[in-house]
Design a protein around this motif. Structure first.
Motif, mmCIF file in Angstrom:
data_model
loop_
_atom_site.group_PDB
_atom_site.id
_atom_site.type_symbol
_atom_site.label_atom_id
_atom_site.label_comp_id
_atom_site.label_asym_id
_atom_site.label_seq_id
_atom_site.Cartn_x
_atom_site.Cartn_y
_atom_site.Cartn_z
ATOM 1 N N ALA A 32 51.210 61.475 46.732
ATOM 2 C CA ALA A 32 50.573 60.728 47.818
ATOM 3 C C ALA A 32 51.601 60.439 48.913
ATOM 4 O O ALA A 32 52.714 59.991 48.618
ATOM 5 C CB ALA A 32 49.983 59.420 47.295
ATOM 6 N N PRO A 33 51.243 60.684 50.157
ATOM 7 C CA PRO A 33 52.209 60.511 51.242
ATOM 8 C C PRO A 33 52.739 59.091 51.402
ATOM 9 O O PRO A 33 53.892 58.898 51.773
ATOM 10 C CB PRO A 33 51.443 60.952 52.494
ATOM 11 C CG PRO A 33 50.026 61.121 52.100
ATOM 12 C CD PRO A 33 49.943 61.138 50.614
ATOM 13 N N ASP A 34 51.924 58.085 51.103
ATOM 14 C CA ASP A 34 52.338 56.698 51.307
ATOM 15 C C ASP A 34 52.762 55.989 50.023
ATOM 16 O O ASP A 34 53.023 54.793 50.027
ATOM 17 C CB ASP A 34 51.206 55.902 51.964
ATOM 18 C CG ASP A 34 50.872 56.422 53.355
ATOM 19 O OD1 ASP A 34 51.793 56.906 54.038
ATOM 20 O OD2 ASP A 34 49.694 56.343 53.745
ATOM 21 N N ALA A 35 52.843 56.720 48.913
ATOM 22 C CA ALA A 35 53.161 56.093 47.632
ATOM 23 C C ALA A 35 54.650 55.823 47.460
ATOM 24 O O ALA A 35 55.028 54.939 46.696
ATOM 25 C CB ALA A 35 52.670 56.960 46.481
ATOM 26 N N ASP A 36 55.487 56.579 48.134
ATOM 27 C CA ASP A 36 56.939 56.405 48.009
ATOM 28 C C ASP A 36 57.339 56.454 46.528
ATOM 29 O O ASP A 36 58.049 55.587 46.026
ATOM 30 C CB ASP A 36 57.344 55.081 48.659
ATOM 31 C CG ASP A 36 58.828 54.997 48.954
ATOM 32 O OD1 ASP A 36 59.503 56.050 49.017
ATOM 33 O OD2 ASP A 36 59.332 53.865 49.113
ATOM 34 N N TRP A 37 56.861 57.491 45.850
ATOM 35 C CA TRP A 37 56.968 57.609 44.395
ATOM 36 C C TRP A 37 58.394 57.472 43.887
ATOM 37 O O TRP A 37 58.643 56.876 42.842
ATOM 38 C CB TRP A 37 56.349 58.933 43.950
ATOM 39 C CG TRP A 37 56.329 59.093 42.469
ATOM 40 C CD1 TRP A 37 57.104 59.920 41.730
ATOM 41 C CD2 TRP A 37 55.494 58.402 41.539
ATOM 42 N NE1 TRP A 37 56.798 59.796 40.400
ATOM 43 C CE2 TRP A 37 55.812 58.869 40.249
ATOM 44 C CE3 TRP A 37 54.505 57.432 41.665
ATOM 45 C CZ2 TRP A 37 55.184 58.403 39.102
ATOM 46 C CZ3 TRP A 37 53.881 56.969 40.518
ATOM 47 C CH2 TRP A 37 54.219 57.446 39.258
ATOM 48 N N HIS A 38 59.354 58.029 44.619
ATOM 49 C CA HIS A 38 60.748 58.012 44.155
ATOM 50 C C HIS A 38 61.327 56.602 44.065
ATOM 51 O O HIS A 38 62.354 56.401 43.433
ATOM 52 C CB HIS A 38 61.623 58.892 45.057
ATOM 53 C CG HIS A 38 61.744 58.366 46.449
ATOM 54 N ND1 HIS A 38 60.786 58.591 47.411
ATOM 55 C CD2 HIS A 38 62.695 57.609 47.020
ATOM 56 C CE1 HIS A 38 61.152 57.994 48.529
ATOM 57 N NE2 HIS A 38 62.303 57.394 48.334
ATOM 58 N N SER A 39 60.661 55.621 44.664
ATOM 59 C CA SER A 39 61.173 54.244 44.633
ATOM 60 C C SER A 39 60.812 53.513 43.326
ATOM 61 O O SER A 39 61.301 52.417 43.093
ATOM 62 C CB SER A 39 60.645 53.451 45.825
ATOM 63 O OG SER A 39 59.257 53.212 45.695
ATOM 64 N N THR A 73 48.924 53.401 48.369
ATOM 65 C CA THR A 73 50.199 53.161 49.036
ATOM 66 C C THR A 73 51.190 52.542 48.053
ATOM 67 O O THR A 73 50.809 52.120 46.961
ATOM 68 C CB THR A 73 50.020 52.194 50.214
ATOM 69 O OG1 THR A 73 49.627 50.918 49.699
ATOM 70 C CG2 THR A 73 48.981 52.695 51.214
ATOM 71 N N ARG A 74 52.419 52.459 48.484
ATOM 72 C CA ARG A 74 53.455 51.815 47.669
ATOM 73 C C ARG A 74 53.047 50.374 47.350
ATOM 74 O O ARG A 74 53.208 49.903 46.229
ATOM 75 C CB ARG A 74 54.794 51.852 48.417
ATOM 76 C CG ARG A 74 55.943 51.266 47.650
ATOM 77 C CD ARG A 74 57.244 51.432 48.465
ATOM 78 N NE ARG A 74 58.394 51.091 47.680
ATOM 79 C CZ ARG A 74 58.846 49.859 47.491
ATOM 80 N NH1 ARG A 74 58.230 48.836 48.059
ATOM 81 N NH2 ARG A 74 59.914 49.630 46.755
ATOM 82 N N GLN A 75 52.493 49.669 48.342
ATOM 83 C CA GLN A 75 52.066 48.285 48.146
ATOM 84 C C GLN A 75 50.922 48.204 47.133
ATOM 85 O O GLN A 75 50.887 47.273 46.316
ATOM 86 C CB GLN A 75 51.632 47.649 49.477
ATOM 87 C CG GLN A 75 52.755 47.447 50.455
ATOM 88 C CD GLN A 75 53.052 48.707 51.293
ATOM 89 O OE1 GLN A 75 52.471 49.771 51.112
ATOM 90 N NE2 GLN A 75 53.998 48.587 52.207
ATOM 91 N N ASP A 76 49.998 49.152 47.178
ATOM 92 C CA ASP A 76 48.897 49.175 46.205
ATOM 93 C C ASP A 76 49.448 49.342 44.789
ATOM 94 O O ASP A 76 49.019 48.640 43.858
ATOM 95 C CB ASP A 76 47.935 50.334 46.488
ATOM 96 C CG ASP A 76 47.167 50.189 47.785
ATOM 97 O OD1 ASP A 76 46.959 49.045 48.248
ATOM 98 O OD2 ASP A 76 46.770 51.229 48.334
ATOM 99 N N ILE A 77 50.381 50.267 44.635
ATOM 100 C CA ILE A 77 50.963 50.530 43.316
ATOM 101 C C ILE A 77 51.717 49.302 42.819
ATOM 102 O O ILE A 77 51.584 48.905 41.659
ATOM 103 C CB ILE A 77 51.866 51.775 43.360
ATOM 104 C CG1 ILE A 77 51.024 53.002 43.722
ATOM 105 C CG2 ILE A 77 52.589 51.980 42.031
ATOM 106 C CD1 ILE A 77 51.829 54.210 44.137
#
Length: 114
Positions: A32-39, A73-77
């Motif tokens: 997902a483009p806004d997930a910032d998975w690597h963080s 998004t990262r915030q959702d996760i």
């Protein structure tokens, strides 16, 4: 080969279906483009898998199929992780499932729109 009861086979099918649904959702989130998975840490990943597994077990599967996990998004996760803190070994309460559903429902695909 030992006899396996229908009940045991049914539980195993349920587990396999749940695990496949969760893995598909994780794969969508990962890209997902806004997930910032690597963080996210390995612990976060394990917690998210457990949370999604509990949600899949608790929610209507038709609704699950409508979630666009790739839109999280990262915030959702992070919000899901905070709500599901302490999950391993515990079930999600109805209130927590409802709060998580609100987060995921923001991603619902509307099949009536082109």
């Amino acid at each position: 080969m030992p006899h396996t009861s229908d009940d045991t086979l049914g539980r195993r099918r349920f587990q396999i279906s749940r695990d496949q649904a969760v893995e598909a959702a994780i794969e969508k989130i990962r890209y997902a483009p806004d997930a910032d998975w690597h963080s996210f840490s390995g612990t976060d990943y394990a917690c998210l898998r457990a949370i999604l597994g509990e949600l899949w077990s608790s929610l209507d599967h038709q609704k699950w199929e409508q979630y666009a996990f790739s839109a999280l998004t990262r915030q959702d996760i992070r919000a899901l992780l905070v709500l599901g803190a302490g999950l391993p070994g515990h079930c999600l309460s109805c209130a927590t499932v409802n709060e998580m559903d609100v987060i995921l429902s923001r991603t619902l695909r509307n099949p009536e729109k082109p």
